[in-house]
Design a protein around this motif. Structure first.
Motif, PDB file in Angstrom:
ATOM      1  N   SER A  75       0.899  -1.050   0.026  1.00 44.06           N
ATOM      2  CA  SER A  75      -0.089   0.151   0.052  1.00 44.06           C
ATOM      3  C   SER A  75       0.956   1.133  -0.001  1.00 44.06           C
ATOM      4  N   GLY A  76       0.380   2.112  -0.614  1.00 43.81           N
ATOM      5  CA  GLY A  76       1.042   3.610  -0.483  1.00 43.81           C
ATOM      6  C   GLY A  76       0.767   4.033   0.757  1.00 43.81           C
ATOM      7  N   MET A  77       1.840   4.288   1.681  1.00 44.83           N
ATOM      8  CA  MET A  77       1.496   4.660   2.938  1.00 44.83           C
ATOM      9  C   MET A  77       2.498   6.030   3.252  1.00 44.83           C
ATOM     10  N   ASN A 135       0.261   6.135  -5.307  1.00 49.04           N
ATOM     11  CA  ASN A 135      -1.116   5.931  -4.610  1.00 49.04           C
ATOM     12  C   ASN A 135      -1.213   7.527  -4.352  1.00 49.04           C
ATOM     13  N   TRP A 164      -4.954   9.928  -2.522  1.00 47.81           N
ATOM     14  CA  TRP A 164      -6.198  10.184  -2.221  1.00 47.81           C
ATOM     15  C   TRP A 164      -7.244  10.920  -3.316  1.00 47.81           C
ATOM     16  N   MET A 206      -8.951   1.353  -4.667  1.00 44.70           N
ATOM     17  CA  MET A 206      -9.213   0.713  -3.241  1.00 44.70           C
ATOM     18  C   MET A 206     -10.615   1.135  -2.783  1.00 44.70           C
ATOM     19  N   GLN A 264     -11.133  -3.276   0.682  1.00 40.54           N
ATOM     20  CA  GLN A 264     -10.447  -2.752   1.891  1.00 40.54           C
ATOM     21  C   GLN A 264     -11.732  -3.188   3.146  1.00 40.54           C
ATOM     22  N   ALA A 284      -8.411  -3.024   8.419  1.00 44.69           N
ATOM     23  CA  ALA A 284      -7.204  -2.432   7.744  1.00 44.69           C
ATOM     24  C   ALA A 284      -6.729  -1.470   8.518  1.00 44.69           C
ATOM     25  N   GLY A 285      -5.178  -1.427   8.535  1.00 42.58           N
ATOM     26  CA  GLY A 285      -4.634  -0.120   9.205  1.00 42.58           C
ATOM     27  C   GLY A 285      -4.568   1.108   8.270  1.00 42.58           C
ATOM     28  N   GLY A 295      -6.537  -5.715   4.522  1.00 47.88           N
ATOM     29  CA  GLY A 295      -7.145  -5.710   5.815  1.00 47.88           C
ATOM     30  C   GLY A 295      -7.026  -6.802   6.595  1.00 47.88           C
ATOM     31  N   GLY A 296      -6.037  -6.705   7.375  1.00 49.13           N
ATOM     32  CA  GLY A 296      -5.725  -7.884   8.475  1.00 49.13           C
ATOM     33  C   GLY A 296      -4.932  -8.718   7.595  1.00 49.13           C
ATOM     34  N   LEU A 312      -3.501  -6.770  -0.696  1.00 48.59           N
ATOM     35  CA  LEU A 312      -2.858  -5.378  -0.645  1.00 48.59           C
ATOM     36  C   LEU A 312      -2.457  -5.479   0.951  1.00 48.59           C
ATOM     37  N   GLY A 338      -0.414  -3.198   4.109  1.00 48.28           N
ATOM     38  CA  GLY A 338      -0.019  -2.156   4.619  1.00 48.28           C
ATOM     39  C   GLY A 338       0.757  -2.494   5.788  1.00 48.28           C
ATOM     40  N   THR A 339       0.123  -2.920   6.969  1.00 50.63           N
ATOM     41  CA  THR A 339       0.993  -2.913   8.388  1.00 50.63           C
ATOM     42  C   THR A 339       2.062  -3.820   8.177  1.00 50.63           C
ATOM     43  N   TRP A 380       7.929   2.820  16.092  1.00 47.27           N
ATOM     44  CA  TRP A 380       6.516   2.266  15.526  1.00 47.27           C
ATOM     45  C   TRP A 380       6.810   0.981  15.031  1.00 47.27           C
ATOM     46  N   TYR A 388      -0.347   4.141  12.685  1.00 49.06           N
ATOM     47  CA  TYR A 388      -1.557   3.360  11.975  1.00 49.06           C
ATOM     48  C   TYR A 388      -1.181   1.872  12.006  1.00 49.06           C
TER      49      TYR A 388
HETATM   50  C1  LIG Z   1       0.840   3.266   7.942  1.00 46.19           C
HETATM   51  C2  LIG Z   1      -0.253   3.099   6.873  1.00 46.19           C
HETATM   52  C3  LIG Z   1      -0.348   4.302   6.030  1.00 46.19           C
HETATM   53  C4  LIG Z   1      -1.464   4.167   4.860  1.00 46.19           C
HETATM   54  N1  LIG Z   1      -1.390   5.075   4.170  1.00 46.19           N
HETATM   55  C5  LIG Z   1      -2.305   5.053   3.152  1.00 46.19           C
HETATM   56  C6  LIG Z   1      -2.212   5.996   2.160  1.00 46.19           C
HETATM   57  O1  LIG Z   1      -1.522   6.813   1.731  1.00 46.19           O
HETATM   58  N2  LIG Z   1      -3.211   5.652   0.996  1.00 46.19           N
HETATM   59  C7  LIG Z   1      -3.826   4.667   0.811  1.00 46.19           C
HETATM   60  O2  LIG Z   1      -4.563   4.601  -0.090  1.00 46.19           O
HETATM   61  N3  LIG Z   1      -4.117   3.715   1.932  1.00 46.19           N
HETATM   62  C8  LIG Z   1      -3.155   3.794   2.881  1.00 46.19           C
HETATM   63  N4  LIG Z   1      -3.473   3.042   3.927  1.00 46.19           N
HETATM   64  C9  LIG Z   1      -4.103   1.938   3.890  1.00 46.19           C
HETATM   65  C10 LIG Z   1      -3.947   0.762   3.097  1.00 46.19           C
HETATM   66  O3  LIG Z   1      -3.808   1.050   1.738  1.00 46.19           O
HETATM   67  C11 LIG Z   1      -4.503  -0.451   3.197  1.00 46.19           C
HETATM   68  O4  LIG Z   1      -6.166  -0.347   3.076  1.00 46.19           O
HETATM   69  C12 LIG Z   1      -4.340  -1.251   4.579  1.00 46.19           C
HETATM   70  O5  LIG Z   1      -2.897  -1.179   4.790  1.00 46.19           O
HETATM   71  C13 LIG Z   1      -4.789  -2.676   4.673  1.00 46.19           C
HETATM   72  O6  LIG Z   1      -4.845  -3.401   5.808  1.00 46.19           O
HETATM   73  P1  LIG Z   1      -3.146  -3.801   6.731  1.00 46.19           P
HETATM   74  O7  LIG Z   1      -2.714  -2.560   7.176  1.00 46.19           O
HETATM   75  O8  LIG Z   1      -3.939  -4.686   7.784  1.00 46.19           O
HETATM   76  O9  LIG Z   1      -2.611  -4.745   5.706  1.00 46.19           O
HETATM   77  C14 LIG Z   1      -2.186   2.998   5.023  1.00 46.19           C
HETATM   78  C15 LIG Z   1      -2.112   1.923   6.011  1.00 46.19           C
HETATM   79  C16 LIG Z   1      -1.085   1.949   6.950  1.00 46.19           C
HETATM   80  C17 LIG Z   1      -0.931   0.964   7.885  1.00 46.19           C
END
Ligand SMILES: Cc1cc2nc3c(=O)[nH]c(=O)nc-3n(C[C@H](O)[C@H](O)[C@H](O)COP(=O)(O)O)c2cc1C
Length: 370
Positions: free
Chosen positions: A24-26, A75, A77, A166, A187, A191-192, A232-233, A252, A254-255, A269, A338
């Motif tokens: 994921s873009g974060m 990525n 928003w 997403m 998602q 999800a984080g 998510g998860g 996809l 993130g965490t 973190w 997050y």
């Molecule tokens: C630290 C962090 C930053 C995130 N930033 C973005 C973001 O900039 N853009 C976005 O589309 N989703 C963002 N997400 C949400 C993720 O796209 C995704 O839905 C999520 O991480 C999936 O769940 P997981 O964290 O359990 O893997 C972010 C998630 C995390 C954990």
């Protein structure tokens, strides 16, 4: 490609990847180093470009291109109130005062001046970032918190860019496909980070749809047209295998990628994600939009106060002094860490390549695929 049959041939064809995993873009986490490492491992690395000035977006794209010849994404928003910020002057006085009063309870911890002032509006940067992505002909555009309109999808397609949206509901998945998306990430509420809605919903409506339920429903609705990724998860190969059994063609994550060596997250973190209590809370107190974070003194106080968050990203602007000081001073109670609900399954901080390879190997073993 390696010559091994990919786990998800259609997704691999659409995105040009071998491993059915998208990072994921974060913001603050997914810089060029992490993105190139993920892409070089055969998955899809994605640069976070939210709130980055246009020249930094361009530099990040070029830095990834210099470090890998594999596909990658960018990525951003598309949320209505992030693309064009609400005017701070339009927010009723009592809402500004209520939000600032909660922040003031913590400001003294860092010797910050209390304030009841309205924040300044952040500069609108999304449309400029989109222009750069199109000029740079990026391989994949990843949209979160909002669905690109057909004309924008068409602009990306004209330069050869694939579009992944997403979504957090079946209805949004259907709109994404109608608007021309090449793949959809469903998602769930585990999800984080922020829930992927283009407009802010009331809490109960925003915090619904567990990943497995949503993925099944989205696959039924649109899986015949485009590949669906589950978000998510999910942190391991069993999670990938389970989602594939539900009809998803990839995941996809993130965490899991926050806690890797190449992630831009702080050591604090990464440690909090991999040790001790990993309870999470759903809050709008950090940015103004609903997000899942590690539970902290701030999330609890914000919840108890009943204060209303400022719209768009004005809540983030209002608390910028406090949240930045907490980050700088390594205070884990007053900054948004997050995290998805599966953080408590993490116990290591591997390289991004190890994450990709281990997840694929474990999923292949579970699915009985060689
Ligand atoms: C630290 C962090 C930053 C995130 N930033 C973005 C973001 O900039 N853009 C976005 O589309 N989703 C963002 N997400 C949400 C993720 O796209 C995704 O839905 C999520 O991480 C999936 O769940 P997981 O964290 O359990 O893997 C972010 C998630 C995390 C954990």
């Amino acid at each position: 490609m390696s010559g091994v049959t990919p786990l998800s041939p259609r997704l691999s064809r659409v995105l040009g990847i071998e491993a059915p995993i998208m990072q994921s873009g974060m913001a603050g986490v997914a810089g060029p180093e992490l993105v190139a490492a993920v892409s070089n491992a055969g998955a899809l690395g994605v640069i976070a470009s939210l709130r980055l000035p246009p020249d930094v977006v361009r530099k990040s794209i070029r830095a990834v291109r210099a470090a890998t010849d594999k596909p990658f994404g960018v990525n951003i928003w598309l949320h209505d109130d992030v693309r064009t910020s609400p005017d701070p002057a339009s927010i009723p006085d009592d809402i500004v005062r209520g939000a600032q009063a909660v922040l003031n309870q913590f400001r003294s911890r860092f010797e910050l001046e209390p304030t009841l002032a309205r924040p300044d509006a952040p500069t609108d940067l999304v449309d400029e970032a989109l222009e750069i992505m199109i000029e740079e002909k990026i391989p994949v555009f990843s949209a979160g918190l909002g669905i690109p309109e057909p004309a924008l999808v068409e602009q990306f397609h004209r330069v050869g860019t694939k579009v992944v949206c997403m979504v957090a509901t079946v209805e949004d998945a259907e709109i994404a496909v109608m608007n021309g998306a090449d793949a959809v990430a469903a998602q769930g509420s585990e999800a984080g980070g922020h829930r992927s809605y283009g407009q802010k919903h009331a809490r109960a409506a925003a915090d619904r749809n567990l990943t497995a339920n949503l993925v099944s429903a989205v696959v039924s609705a649109i899986g015949a047209h485009v590949p669906v990724l589950a978000a998510g998860g999910i942190v391991d190969g069993r999670g990938l295998a389970a989602m594939m059994k539900l009809g998803a063609e990839g995941v996809l994550l993130g965490t899991r990628f926050v806690a890797t060596t190449e992630s831009g997250a702080s050591d604090l973190w990464k440690t909090r994600l991999t040790t001790g209590d990993r309870s999470t809370s759903f809050t709008d107190g950090f940015t103004g939009q609903w997000a899942r974070v590690l539970t902290s003194e701030f999330t609890e106080e914000w919840e108890q106060s009943g204060a209303e968050a400022l719209p768009g990203l004005l809540q983030a602007a209002a608390g910028q002094d406090l949240f930045s000081a907490a980050k700088q001073l390594g205070d884990d109670q007053l900054q948004p860490l997050y995290a998805g609900t599966a953080a408590d399954q993490l116990s290591d901080i591997p390289s991004a390549a190890d994450v990709v390879h281990d997840i694929v190997a474990e999923a292949r073993a579970v699915l009985g695929s060689s």
